[in-house]
Motif scaffolding. Structure first.
Motif, PDB file in Angstrom:
ATOM      1  N   GLN A 448       0.861  -1.187   0.000  1.00 13.94           N
ATOM      2  CA  GLN A 448       0.000   0.000   0.000  1.00 13.94           C
ATOM      3  C   GLN A 448       0.894   1.233   0.000  1.00 13.94           C
ATOM      4  OE1 GLN A 448      -3.425   0.077   2.711  1.00 13.94           O
ATOM      5  NE2 GLN A 448      -2.892   2.176   3.235  1.00 13.94           N
ATOM      6  N   PHE A 449       0.651   2.113  -0.963  1.00 15.02           N
ATOM      7  CA  PHE A 449       1.479   3.309  -1.132  1.00 15.02           C
ATOM      8  C   PHE A 449       0.591   4.527  -1.270  1.00 15.02           C
ATOM      9  CE2 PHE A 449       3.222   6.371  -4.203  1.00 15.02           C
ATOM     10  CZ  PHE A 449       4.374   6.764  -3.542  1.00 15.02           C
ATOM     11  N   GLY A 450       0.999   5.617  -0.645  1.00 15.00           N
ATOM     12  CA  GLY A 450       0.260   6.869  -0.749  1.00 15.00           C
ATOM     13  C   GLY A 450       1.200   8.044  -0.921  1.00 15.00           C
ATOM     14  N   PHE A 473      -2.290  10.738  -4.612  1.00 12.56           N
ATOM     15  CA  PHE A 473      -2.288   9.491  -5.358  1.00 12.56           C
ATOM     16  C   PHE A 473      -2.162   8.332  -4.384  1.00 12.56           C
ATOM     17  CE2 PHE A 473       0.270   6.147  -7.519  1.00 12.56           C
ATOM     18  CZ  PHE A 473      -0.629   5.808  -8.531  1.00 12.56           C
ATOM     19  N   SER A 474      -2.983   7.283  -4.566  1.00 13.87           N
ATOM     20  CA  SER A 474      -2.900   6.080  -3.734  1.00 13.87           C
ATOM     21  C   SER A 474      -2.766   4.853  -4.634  1.00 13.87           C
ATOM     22  CB  SER A 474      -4.124   5.951  -2.829  1.00 13.87           C
ATOM     23  OG  SER A 474      -5.302   5.815  -3.601  1.00 13.87           O
ATOM     24  N   TYR A 475      -2.109   3.836  -4.100  1.00 10.92           N
ATOM     25  CA  TYR A 475      -1.809   2.651  -4.912  1.00 10.92           C
ATOM     26  C   TYR A 475      -1.824   1.417  -4.019  1.00 10.92           C
ATOM     27  CZ  TYR A 475       1.149  -0.639  -7.553  1.00 10.92           C
ATOM     28  OH  TYR A 475       1.658  -1.737  -8.183  1.00 10.92           O
ATOM     29  N   LYS A 510      -5.223   5.216  -7.813  1.00 10.14           N
ATOM     30  CA  LYS A 510      -6.261   6.241  -7.916  1.00 10.14           C
ATOM     31  C   LYS A 510      -5.681   7.603  -7.586  1.00 10.14           C
ATOM     32  CE  LYS A 510     -10.971   7.417  -6.510  1.00 10.14           C
ATOM     33  NZ  LYS A 510     -12.161   7.018  -5.723  1.00 10.14           N
ATOM     34  N   GLN A 511      -5.902   8.544  -8.489  1.00  9.55           N
ATOM     35  CA  GLN A 511      -5.543   9.936  -8.258  1.00  9.55           C
ATOM     36  C   GLN A 511      -6.813  10.709  -7.965  1.00  9.55           C
ATOM     37  OE1 GLN A 511      -2.671  12.728 -10.686  1.00  9.55           O
ATOM     38  NE2 GLN A 511      -4.699  12.841 -11.602  1.00  9.55           N
ATOM     39  N   THR A 512      -6.828  11.419  -6.843  1.00  5.69           N
ATOM     40  CA  THR A 512      -8.007  12.219  -6.458  1.00  5.69           C
ATOM     41  C   THR A 512      -7.793  13.705  -6.664  1.00  5.69           C
ATOM     42  OG1 THR A 512      -7.225  12.234  -4.166  1.00  5.69           O
ATOM     43  CG2 THR A 512      -8.779  10.503  -4.802  1.00  5.69           C
ATOM     44  N   PRO A 514      -5.113  16.389  -8.950  1.00  2.12           N
ATOM     45  CA  PRO A 514      -6.076  17.456  -9.267  1.00  2.12           C
ATOM     46  C   PRO A 514      -7.350  16.947  -9.949  1.00  2.12           C
ATOM     47  CG  PRO A 514      -4.345  17.401 -10.896  1.00  2.12           C
ATOM     48  CD  PRO A 514      -3.983  16.377  -9.872  1.00  2.12           C
ATOM     49  N   SER A 515      -7.353  15.697 -10.449  1.00  2.00           N
ATOM     50  CA  SER A 515      -8.558  15.172 -11.079  1.00  2.00           C
ATOM     51  C   SER A 515      -8.733  13.729 -10.640  1.00  2.00           C
ATOM     52  CB  SER A 515      -8.459  15.257 -12.614  1.00  2.00           C
ATOM     53  OG  SER A 515      -7.343  14.523 -13.079  1.00  2.00           O
ATOM     54  N   ASP A 516      -9.922  13.227 -10.770  1.00  2.00           N
ATOM     55  CA  ASP A 516     -10.254  11.884 -10.310  1.00  2.00           C
ATOM     56  C   ASP A 516     -10.004  10.895 -11.448  1.00  2.00           C
ATOM     57  OD1 ASP A 516     -11.163   9.640  -9.119  1.00  2.00           O
ATOM     58  OD2 ASP A 516     -13.096  10.451  -8.481  1.00  2.00           O
ATOM     59  N   THR A 517      -8.867  10.198 -11.384  1.00  2.00           N
ATOM     60  CA  THR A 517      -8.538   9.180 -12.383  1.00  2.00           C
ATOM     61  C   THR A 517      -8.109   7.920 -11.646  1.00  2.00           C
ATOM     62  OG1 THR A 517      -6.234   9.907 -12.513  1.00  2.00           O
ATOM     63  CG2 THR A 517      -7.786  10.898 -14.065  1.00  2.00           C
ATOM     64  N   SER A 518      -8.249   6.799 -12.315  1.00  2.00           N
ATOM     65  CA  SER A 518      -7.864   5.541 -11.676  1.00  2.00           C
ATOM     66  C   SER A 518      -7.486   4.522 -12.736  1.00  2.00           C
ATOM     67  CB  SER A 518      -9.000   5.004 -10.802  1.00  2.00           C
ATOM     68  OG  SER A 518     -10.135   4.710 -11.592  1.00  2.00           O
ATOM     69  N   PHE A 519      -6.810   3.439 -12.322  1.00  2.00           N
ATOM     70  CA  PHE A 519      -6.502   2.330 -13.210  1.00  2.00           C
ATOM     71  C   PHE A 519      -6.575   1.039 -12.399  1.00  2.00           C
ATOM     72  CE2 PHE A 519      -2.397   3.250 -11.313  1.00  2.00           C
ATOM     73  CZ  PHE A 519      -1.852   2.000 -11.103  1.00  2.00           C
ATOM     74  N   LEU A 520      -6.775  -0.089 -13.087  1.00  2.00           N
ATOM     75  CA  LEU A 520      -6.886  -1.386 -12.428  1.00  2.00           C
ATOM     76  C   LEU A 520      -6.291  -2.456 -13.334  1.00  2.00           C
ATOM     77  CD1 LEU A 520      -8.017  -3.186 -10.116  1.00  2.00           C
ATOM     78  CD2 LEU A 520     -10.114  -3.397 -11.486  1.00  2.00           C
TER      79      LEU A 520
END
Length: 796
Positions: A448-450, A473-475, A510-512, A514-520
């Motif tokens: 877990q990374f933040g 950003f969280s991962y 997941k980036q919250t 400056p904008s809400d983007t994510s990947f999986l």
């Protein structure tokens, strides 16, 4: 589908091998120089990898018998009243289990005589290469410099470690992968004293027992633990001087008994260096940008390593090992930038000042349970590890513009990165009869990374939020794996080892802000492996062995590559991760030949799909700004040749020298345009040890890179030449080492990149030329002999 079919074929092949268990023995015959048997001589075998010893006494025929020893390197020590004590290294193999030694009569019959055991610097052991770091430590001030001195290994200026590929190798410490950025791994390696390393394992094509994420190979740094030679300790201190002075001071304590041992290592070091970077970039067809940056990096580092080993009984052992690294890092960059038109008219000029203050904490906790299932190497080994790291960085910057207008921009910010990493692993190794070995295991890791960055800009007296650099950003990552591997020794010492590994990958970012983007990424992959070895020639003591290895691997982008947080280098360049990166897959095949377990020649190829690489693109919003990031480019084929020659250790002089050639061919897209790119490069390396007299040794190492490549940066020729002299006093209790690194100051790396919209060139130097001295004093006592002297075993 093809990979899965191949994997199923391997499974059917492996599971069809029958097995019945049997025991093996090692026989050592002891005679004098008249070929008379010496009954009653004491024979001690010490395993080189962990210093565990077994003893036996010769019978009436001068024969000592040891039951069920593993195939590995041992130090044999033979003592008999009236004869000089003998120490040599032997390599126990399936076809080498009988040894014959001669003892020389001694004029002094009661005093202890210690003879240095000659262990090769590099040796081939199964499908991995073992590096003995003792001589390398004599010209190094930390573990990263030890790796820089390993023949054939290249460490770039950012701490990336390269073996036979353009992809950096994974770094393991005590068998556990360090899932961190190159910056954090370099910080840890620089804090480890050079004498703390027991051995270095290099796996260019690792077996299925190891993680599949190793297309660039694996470098496993095995640290010294509680060595069972009694109670002892050491004190060490050193200084070295480049543009600025560095220093270190530390101590070790080791106490061991029949069933338990503990150790404590601590070290403080100051690392103070200057980096000079010159960049020239063609911004437009008629405009050139010139940049000069001088950075002073100063780091205070504290390292503590500690652990306890306990043998519950003859078959069960427990161990706990911990490491704590803490560093305070300061960097101050003075950057001058100006642009000129083609007629030398200056269009712009500014001076930048960037100050970074960072604190880095890394805590590693490892637990191990080892159960021996028999006396011939079968075991059940289970490991649990937890790692925590925290990096807290404050930045202040000041941009003073003088042309065409005079104004100032200042700003500041903070970036906090935290990481938790859990690992659980259990492996079973079982030796069956008919020279069959079974290996299987499972492993699960969770990470877990933040990262949270908050930056402000002060422009014209108004303080506002910096929307470009403020980021959150969280991962999360969970990888579960299982493997099965069997090996069999056939006729004429032909060995086949094959296996398959399955890994399930779950990666979510997941980036919250400056904008809400994510990947999986959620997928399962199969990774087959085949290893073949055979002795191809033997005459007296001359022996050649050939090896062929194939494995499929995966390279997953690390969180630092995925993190879209912007690192603002200056107003013309910034760095950012790419959360859209996909994993790359590599099929590697290698053929190599070794002489007396020393690798001498290898040829191989890497076929990679969805290859990701560091790239430099032009900013879509401002053509004057370059963006350094990562991207999937297509596919590549890399062909390499490696050769090494030398004189084996044992005499007054030992050397190793070699070369490696790499040819990289890319086929894909760069910045949206078709890419066809080919480049060949050479890496030359050498290592020398000369024993002048007694305990005085001179060590020299060096390397040279010819037409090198780093991502798509084309590197000009560069290299380094290092020297050291080692002298010991008072029966090896006091050791003095003098070192000189990069004595010719040839580690100036000039580069050029001409891909897509970027055309730039320049050079970089990181204060590698350094001269230093290190002093180490060992105290205490080990296993007592007739005279109560210290047990000394020096490995060269």
């Amino acid at each position: 589908m093809r990979t899965r079919i191949v994997s199923l074929i391997f499974l059917v092949l492996l599971c069809s091998i029958a097995f019945n268990m049997y025991a093996q023995t090692v026989k050592i015959t002891v005679r004098d120089y008249d070929k008379n048997s010496l009954p009653g001589a004491t024979v001690q075998l010490t395993k080189a990898i962990d210093s565990v010893s077994v003893f036996a006494t010769t019978n009436q025929n001068g024969l000592a018998v040891f039951e069920g020893l593993q195939n590995t390197l041992y130090i044999v020590r033979i003592s008999f009243i009236g004869y000089e004590t003998l120490e040599k290294s032997i390599s126990v193999k399936d076809d080498a289990r009988n040894f014959d030694f001669r003892l020389k009569e001694s004029a002094i019959t009661l005093d202890e005589v210690t003879v240095a055991a000659k262990t090769p610097l590099i040796r081939q052991e199964d499908d991995k290469m073992i590096i003995d770091p003792e001589s390398l430590a004599n010209i190094s001030t930390n573990t990263l410099e030890v790796l820089e001195s390993v023949p054939g290994m290249y460490v770039d200026q950012d701490g990336g470690i390269f073996l036979n590929s353009a992809t950096p190798a994974k770094v393991y410490i005590n068998g556990r992968e360090q899932k961190m950025s190159n910056q954090d791994i370099s910080t840890i390696l620089q804090s480890l004293p050079p004498g703390s390393v027991q051995k270095i394992e290099v796996m260019r094509t690792p077996s299925t027992k190891y993680d599949a994420s190793g297309s660039g190979g694996i470098v496993n740094i095995v640290l010294k633990k509680g060595v069972k030679i009694g109670r002892f300790g050491s004190l060490s201190a050193g200084i070295n001087q480049g543009k600025y002075g560095n220093g270190n001071v530390g101590f070790t304590i080791n106490d061991s008994g029949e069933k338990s041992s503990y150790y404590l290592n601590a070290d403080y070091s100051l690392n103070d260096r200057e980096e000079i970077l010159n960049v020239n970039r063609l911004m437009k067809t008629d405009t050139l940008l010139f940049q000069n940056a001088v950075t002073r990096r100063k780091t205070h580092q504290i390292y503590t390593g500690y652990g306890v080993n306990y043998d519950v009984n003859d078959k069960t052992g427990l161990s706990y090992d911990g490491r704590i690294n803490y560093s305070i890092q300061e960097s101050n960059t003075a950057n001058t930038n100006y642009s000129e038109a083609i007629d030398n008219i200056r269009l712009s000029e500014n001076n930048n000042s960037i100050l970074n203050d960072a604190g880095f904490l890394n805590i590693q906790q490892d637990f191990n349970l080892n159960i021996k299932l028999d006396t011939i190497g079968s075991e059940w080994d289970s490991k649990f590890g937890y790692n925590y790291s925290n990096r807290n960085t404050d930045q202040n910057y000041d941009y003073l513009f003088t042309i065409p207008d005079i104004y100032t921009i200042t700003g500041s910010g903070n970036n906090i990165q935290q990481r938790h990493f859990l690992s659980l692993q259990s492996d079973v190794t079982y030796n069956f009869p008919r020279k069959i070995k079974f290996e299987s295991g499972v492993k699960s890791t969770y990470q877990q990374f933040g990262s949270d960055a908050d930056y402000k800009i002060n422009y014209g007296g108004a303080v506002i939020s910096d929307p470009l650099r403020t980021n959150s950003f969280s991962y999360k990552e969970n990888i579960n794996a299982a493997y099965l591997q069997l090996s069999k020794t056939l006729v004429k010492e032909f060995v086949i080892k094959a296996g398959v590994r399955m890994e399930h990958t779950y990666m979510a970012g997941k980036q919250t802000i400056p904008s809400d983007t994510s990947f999986l990424i959620n997928r399962a992959d199969w990774f087959p492996y085949v290893y073949l070895s055979r002795r191809v020639f033997k005459m007296n003591d001359f022996e050649l062995n050939a090896y062929a290895i194939y494995r499929r691997t995966i390279s997953r982008p690390g969180y630092e590559m995925l993190n879209p947080n912007i690192n603002f280098v200056d107003q013309f360049l910034y760095e950012a991760g790419n959360p859209a990166l996909k994993p790359q897959f590599t099929d590697n095949i290698e053929l190599n030949v070794s002489y007396e377990d020393t690798p001498v020649f290898a040829v191989g190829q890497n076929y990679t799909t969805d290859i990701f690489s560091g790239v430099m693109y032009q900013s879509p919003s401002n053509p004057d700004i370059a963006v350094r990031t990562y991207d999937n480019l297509g596919k590549s084929k890399e062909t390499y040749l490696r050769g090494m020659i030398g004189i084996p250790p044992g005499g007054k002089y030992f050397f190793a020298a070699g070369a490696q050639y790499n040819l990289n061919e890319y086929d894909g897209f760069y910045e949206g345009e078709p890419l066809q790119y080919t480049r060949g490069s050479w890496r030359l390396f050498t290592f020398h040890v000369l024993r002048l007299f007694g305990n005085t040794k001179i060590i020299m190492s060096g390397f040279m890179m010819v037409n090198g490549q780093m991502d798509f940066y084309e590197l000009k020729n560069f290299g380094a030449l290092n020297f050291g002299i080692r002298q010991s006093f008072f029966d090896d209790k006091l050791t003095v080492k003098i070192s000189a690194r990069d004595v010719l100051r040839t580690m100036v790396v000039a580069y050029e990149i001409n891909q897509g919209s970027i055309n730039a060139w320049g050079d970089r130097y990181t204060d590698n030329q350094r001269f230093g001295i290190n002093i180490r004093y060992t105290f205490g006592f080990g296993k007592k002999e007739d005279k109560g002297g210290m047990f000394n075993m020096e490995v060269e």
